[in-house]
Write a protein that holds these residues in place. Structure first.
Motif, PDB file in Angstrom:
ATOM      1  N   TRP A 194       0.823  -1.211   0.000  1.00  0.00           N
ATOM      2  CA  TRP A 194       0.000   0.000   0.000  1.00  0.00           C
ATOM      3  C   TRP A 194       0.852   1.254   0.000  1.00  0.00           C
ATOM      4  O   TRP A 194       1.892   1.341   0.653  1.00  0.00           O
ATOM      5  CB  TRP A 194      -0.893   0.014   1.244  1.00  0.00           C
ATOM      6  N   SER A 195       0.374   2.269  -0.743  1.00  0.00           N
ATOM      7  CA  SER A 195       0.915   3.630  -0.642  1.00  0.00           C
ATOM      8  C   SER A 195      -0.191   4.575  -1.077  1.00  0.00           C
ATOM      9  O   SER A 195      -1.231   4.152  -1.581  1.00  0.00           O
ATOM     10  CB  SER A 195       2.156   3.823  -1.521  1.00  0.00           C
ATOM     11  N   MET A 196       0.038   5.873  -0.909  1.00  0.00           N
ATOM     12  CA  MET A 196      -0.963   6.865  -1.298  1.00  0.00           C
ATOM     13  C   MET A 196      -0.850   7.242  -2.766  1.00  0.00           C
ATOM     14  O   MET A 196      -1.529   8.151  -3.236  1.00  0.00           O
ATOM     15  CB  MET A 196      -0.833   8.118  -0.423  1.00  0.00           C
ATOM     16  N   GLY A 197       0.032   6.587  -3.524  1.00  0.00           N
ATOM     17  CA  GLY A 197       0.200   6.903  -4.934  1.00  0.00           C
ATOM     18  C   GLY A 197       1.185   8.024  -5.185  1.00  0.00           C
ATOM     19  O   GLY A 197       1.460   8.361  -6.336  1.00  0.00           O
ATOM     20  N   ILE A 198       1.714   8.608  -4.145  1.00  0.00           N
ATOM     21  CA  ILE A 198       2.678   9.698  -4.226  1.00  0.00           C
ATOM     22  C   ILE A 198       3.715   9.468  -3.128  1.00  0.00           C
ATOM     23  O   ILE A 198       3.499   8.651  -2.225  1.00  0.00           O
ATOM     24  CB  ILE A 198       2.000  11.069  -4.050  1.00  0.00           C
ATOM     25  N   PRO A 199       4.858  10.153  -3.182  1.00  0.00           N
ATOM     26  CA  PRO A 199       5.852   9.957  -2.124  1.00  0.00           C
ATOM     27  C   PRO A 199       5.259  10.165  -0.740  1.00  0.00           C
ATOM     28  O   PRO A 199       4.490  11.089  -0.501  1.00  0.00           O
ATOM     29  CB  PRO A 199       6.907  11.028  -2.454  1.00  0.00           C
ATOM     30  N   GLY A 200       5.606   9.252   0.160  1.00  0.00           N
ATOM     31  CA  GLY A 200       5.067   9.297   1.515  1.00  0.00           C
ATOM     32  C   GLY A 200       5.153   7.920   2.147  1.00  0.00           C
ATOM     33  O   GLY A 200       5.879   7.040   1.671  1.00  0.00           O
ATOM     34  N   PRO A 201       4.419   7.678   3.218  1.00  0.00           N
ATOM     35  CA  PRO A 201       4.476   6.394   3.902  1.00  0.00           C
ATOM     36  C   PRO A 201       3.902   5.278   3.035  1.00  0.00           C
ATOM     37  O   PRO A 201       3.030   5.503   2.200  1.00  0.00           O
ATOM     38  CB  PRO A 201       3.640   6.617   5.156  1.00  0.00           C
ATOM     39  N   CYS A 202       4.410   4.054   3.257  1.00  0.00           N
ATOM     40  CA  CYS A 202       3.924   2.899   2.516  1.00  0.00           C
ATOM     41  C   CYS A 202       4.254   1.647   3.320  1.00  0.00           C
ATOM     42  O   CYS A 202       4.934   1.724   4.359  1.00  0.00           O
ATOM     43  CB  CYS A 202       4.545   2.815   1.118  1.00  0.00           C
ATOM     44  N   GLY A 203       3.802   0.524   2.843  1.00  0.00           N
ATOM     45  CA  GLY A 203       4.130  -0.709   3.535  1.00  0.00           C
ATOM     46  C   GLY A 203       3.310  -1.881   3.034  1.00  0.00           C
ATOM     47  O   GLY A 203       2.315  -1.709   2.316  1.00  0.00           O
ATOM     48  N   PRO A 204       3.708  -3.095   3.407  1.00  0.00           N
ATOM     49  CA  PRO A 204       2.956  -4.284   3.004  1.00  0.00           C
ATOM     50  C   PRO A 204       1.613  -4.324   3.715  1.00  0.00           C
ATOM     51  O   PRO A 204       1.414  -3.670   4.744  1.00  0.00           O
ATOM     52  CB  PRO A 204       3.861  -5.435   3.454  1.00  0.00           C
ATOM     53  N   CYS A 205       0.690  -5.073   3.157  1.00  0.00           N
ATOM     54  CA  CYS A 205      -0.613  -5.202   3.801  1.00  0.00           C
ATOM     55  C   CYS A 205      -1.060  -6.655   3.790  1.00  0.00           C
ATOM     56  O   CYS A 205      -0.523  -7.484   3.045  1.00  0.00           O
ATOM     57  CB  CYS A 205      -1.657  -4.295   3.147  1.00  0.00           C
ATOM     58  N   SER A 206      -2.032  -6.923   4.619  1.00  0.00           N
ATOM     59  CA  SER A 206      -2.615  -8.257   4.700  1.00  0.00           C
ATOM     60  C   SER A 206      -4.127  -8.108   4.597  1.00  0.00           C
ATOM     61  O   SER A 206      -4.730  -7.334   5.351  1.00  0.00           O
ATOM     62  CB  SER A 206      -2.234  -8.927   6.022  1.00  0.00           C
TER      63      SER A 206
END
Length: 890
Positions: free
Chosen positions: A162-174
């Motif tokens: 997951w990410s917001m589609g722009i630079p910023g926080p992200c990470g794997p999801c379940s």
């Protein structure tokens, strides 16, 4: 289990686990990348981005957020699980618990018995997915929760990162899926069939920072975040679909009642053996009714751009879907009442806005029904052209023009084409539609950008929120906590520098709620900074944008912050006048007239409000009268700091799109006369506002109006100017000011009579020369052809009158009449053909188009008469000859 109970159980589960319950934010937030809130985490972005510390005592929160996603509106009703409006239930951890905590909490709510406060889902029917290399999450699911390895599937970045589609926080999801059974598809888990296995919950493990890139998987992971956060989203509608045992999200307790109403209004039936297209139309009606209603509730009105365009598109899809199902009359009122009844238990504010919502939706329906009428006429003209050319297919470009330019739906075009025995070039239509979508997506991507880096303010946000003293004083001693020049922290500034100054306290108002920021200065000895703007960061840090005009300033200095008293005086007059106009407006128009925005600057205000009709002069006069009576009443202006719930109990009005904290400020003018939530500055007594001159009102979009007014000395100057103008006109017309209306009316009547007489004389003169014109006619291949230019000053109406008379005089002959008239730089023209000429193949519309080619014009009409207008009069003689040449070929 009803949807409202699902919401309540979710919230209570996480409150019991120590989370703070946070109300849903408005669908409209101040975010440059979003038209609407489209995910549950959007209101929490400042905390995930590290711009602010979360204000929650335990560092955890839970919410059920209103969301709207409209990227694939055309897919609504085709799949079983997509809504344009949906409720995203989420729990959030800001550096507290991580993967194991999120997984355990989610599993407990889903599988605990109903008696224990859970949803009672069968654990054997739950599957999970994890990111490809997320062994940690997979082990938790298997070893801690007990999910068999074969029901844990791994997916790539497109699905489980997951990410917001722009630079910023992200990470794997379940993601958690529910197996609906073999009747819904093949076995094999989510990777095999995502219809049978319905996704109900996504747990995002926000642990990394993403870089630039496009798409879901084409970006670089820059590194870990300082804190690991949790963001989850459970689809309320999808869980309701499962717990209520219905086929899809359109048949839950919230939307099925709208489908029932649609059955009653259309005569169609929502059954398994119904036409699949009809089933989609029923679902569109239900889904879009709810989305449209919720958008109107949050202050959106139909328009041709932005949020208003989305709302207009949704409402019009409802209308056309109902029409295709068989509805003959208006339907919007019943659809809206039905969805408001089902949604009000979760959103009680619907009750007080019911009349306004109906007014906006019904007005749009009326407007669109007129569009359908005009679109039908355009379609009929297109069909007539096809049949005359012996063609059987409407071009894709024409179908797209009807859809895009005139708002005529493609499905109605297809239906009507079939009735006329024609086909539609859908390949060409889809190509044109696809090109439009590509342009729109490219434009949208170009507008997206990374979040403004506010990390430079983080230290002050966390440790030194600004104390605002401006409610009580115009001057405060303060300490300089920060200096920012060219985006960088500095320790000192010099003459000529443009700088942002952070103070521990300030009397200068920061722009908010429609009120412009104060102007003023920052002084320390011989140092002077002129403050031209003040903005808030994170709602708690005042940033003074100033220019150093004398001396210099060091970090840590003690200064005096001063508001320009004349600026503040004019600003509070305008702001308080806005409240009075709002109150007066609601007295005159009723509670459906609700504020939709405002702007206040010294001496001037504008006030936008949701209303579908133009105000009459009498209404506007009454609003101005009530406003100035409130000024004259010397009402005290009181401010009250209280809780949001108590403020609502008091009857205080709130603004759409604003997200208020638990503590709010209420501004009360004259007791019950005006009570609003407001954080702005105001006069102490209504008499201080001075006169208020209402300039007028105008439309600023479908269902939205605007009142503009002056206050204080600006109002006085306006009245003085108006008085001088009236005095001058009175002197010129030699009457008293009170007699001006009658005198002007008499003069206007005389002028109209004179103009009418002139027009009659001109027409008589034209008609007197008709016989002479016929003598100029020529024989062209057996046609009697008259081409002539009428005297300058002749109008389009004159052309039609003369052409009709000439045609009647030679109606038994194959005759063609082409007349022009010079109207400045324009050249109106007309072609008339007799019945014998038409029988020989003449079409006035074709001749008008041919003539238009030579005078840079266009036109159209029927075979016996057609009109047009050109912008190149010098080409008329060539056009006359071209018509004669064309007639020779018939």
């Amino acid at each position: 289990m009803k949807t409202h109970e699902i919401r309540n159980r979710f919230t209570q589960h996480f409150v019991n686990a120590g989370h703070e319950a946070v109300p849903s934010a408005s669908l409209i937030l101040d975010d440059p990348n979003l038209l609407f809130v489209n995910a549950g985490m959007v209101p929490f972005k400042p905390y995930f981005l590290g711009q602010q510390n979360p204000p929650f005592a335990n560092g955890t929160a839970t919410s059920i957020q209103k969301c709207v996603r409209t990227l694939d509106i055309e897919e609504v009703g085709i799949t079983t699980r997509h809504n344009t409006f949906f409720q995203m239930a989420g729990n959030f951890s800001f550096g507290q618990y991580f993967k194991e905590g999120a997984i355990t909490l989610a599993w407990g709510l889903l599988t605990n018995s109903v008696e224990e406060g859970g949803f009672g889902l069968d654990p054997e029917r739950l599957w999970v997915t994890v990111y490809l290399d997320d062994d940690e999450a997979a082990d938790i699911w298997h070893e801690k929760i007990g999910v068999p390895r074969e029901r844990i599937q791994r997916l790539g970045m497109e699905d489980n990162y997951w990410s917001m589609g722009i630079p910023g926080p992200c990470g794997p999801c379940s993601e958690i899926y529910y197996d609906r059974g073999p009747e819904y598809g093949k076995e094999g888990g989510p990777v095999a069939d995502d219809n049978r296995y319905m996704e109900i919950w996504n747990l995002v493990f926000m642990q990394n920072e993403r870089g630039e890139g496009i798409g879901k998987g084409n970006f670089e992971i820059l590194g870990p975040l300082p804190k690991k956060n949790i963001d989850t989203g459970m689809g309320v509608e999808r869980v309701a679909c499962i717990l209520q045992g219905v086929e899809n999200v359109y048949e839950t307790d919230l939307l099925r009642p709208v489908i029932d109403v649609a059955e009653q209004l259309t005569g169609a039936r929502y059954t398994e053996d119904a036409d699949p297209q009809d089933l989609i139309r029923f679902r569109v009606v239900a889904d879009h009714s709810r989305t449209g209603m919720m958008l109107i509730l949050d202050g959106v009105t139909p328009s041709n751009e932005g949020r208003g365009y989305i709302l207009r598109r949704l409402l019009r899809r409802i209308i056309r879907s109902a029409r295709l199902l068989g509805a003959k009359d208006a339907t919007m009122s019943k659809f809206m009442n039905s969805i408001m009844d089902t949604m009000e238990p979760s959103y009680p504010e619907i009750g007080e806005n019911r009349e306004r919502i109906l007014r906006v939706a019904v007005a749009e329906e009326k407007a669109f029904l007129k569009t359908l009428e005009s679109g039908t006429k355009l379609f009929d003209d297109a069909v007539a052209g096809l049949k005359s050319a012996a063609a059987k297919k409407l071009t894709g470009d024409k179908a797209f023009e009807l859809h895009d330019t005139y708002g005529f739906p493609i499905d109605l075009t297809l239906e009507m084409a079939a009735e006329a025995g024609l086909e539609v070039d859908m390949e060409g239509f889809n190509a044109a539609m696809g090109e439009q979508r590509r342009r729109a997506k490219a434009d949208n991507q170009a507008k997206k950008h990374g979040h403004v880096d506010q990390s430079i303010y983080r230290e002050w946000l966390d440790n030194h929120p600004t104390e605002f003293t401006g409610f009580d004083t115009l001057e405060s001693d303060a300490k300089v906590l920060g200096l920012v020049r060219d985006g960088q922290k500095v320790t000192d500034v010099q003459v000529g520098d443009e700088v942002e100054v952070i103070l521990d306290r300030t009397p200068l108002y920061a722009e908010a709620g429609g009120q412009l920021a104060d102007r003023g200065r920052i002084v320390a000895g011989d140092t002077l900074l002129e403050v031209g703007d003040v903005q808030k960061i994170g709602k708690q840090l005042w940033v003074h944008k100033a220019k150093v005009t004398a001396g210099g300033l060091d970090l840590g200095s003690t200064v005096s912050a001063e508001v320009d008293p004349r600026w503040r005086h004019g600003a509070v007059q305008a702001h308080s006048a806005t409240h009075l106009i709002h109150a007066a407006l609601r007295q005159v128009l009723g509670p459906t007239a609700v504020q939709a925005g405002s702007l206040n600057r010294p001496g001037y205000l504008r006030f936008d409000f949701n209303y579908t009709e133009q105000l009459t002069p009498a209404q506007l006069e009454e609003i101005a009268l009530i406003t100035n009576q409130a000024v004259d009443a010397h009402f005290d202006v009181n401010t009250i700091e209280t809780t949001l719930d108590h403020a609502k109990d008091m009857g205080a009005m709130a603004l759409f799109g604003e997200n208020y904290g638990s503590e709010v400020r209420v501004v009360e003018i004259g007791g019950p006369f005006s009570i609003e939530l407001c954080g702005g500055t105001h006069v102490a007594n209504s008499a201080e506002i001075g006169p208020v001159s209402v300039l007028g009102e105008s439309s600023v979009g479908s269902g939205a109006r605007r009142i503009e007014a002056y206050s204080g000395m600006d109002a006085f100057r306006y009245y003085s100017k108006e008085a001088a103008l009236i005095e001058g006109v009175s002197r010129e017309l030699k009457v008293q000011p009170e007699d001006l209306p009658e005198r002007i009316a008499n003069l206007t009547e005389k002028l109209r009579a004179a103009e009418k007489e002139i027009a009659q004389l001109r027409k008589a003169q034209l008609m007197a020369g008709v016989g002479e014109l016929l003598n100029q006619a020529q024989d062209v291949s057996g046609f009697r052809v008259l081409t002539a230019a009428l005297p300058e000053g002749a109008t389009g109406g004159d052309l039609r009158t003369v052409a009709t008379d000439l045609r009647n005089r030679v109606k038994d002959e194959p005759a063609v009449i082409l007349l022009t008239a010079r109207d400045g730089a324009k050249l109106p023209f007309i072609v008339a053909a007799t019945k014998p000429a038409i029988e020989r193949g003449v079409k006035a519309g074709d001749l008008v188009k041919r003539f238009g080619e030579y005078v840079e014009g266009r036109g159209g009409g029927k075979p016996d008469m057609a009109q047009g207008s050109g912008s190149h009069p010098d080409g008329a003689q060539q056009g006359f000859q071209a018509i004669k040449d064309l007639l020779e070929t018939l």
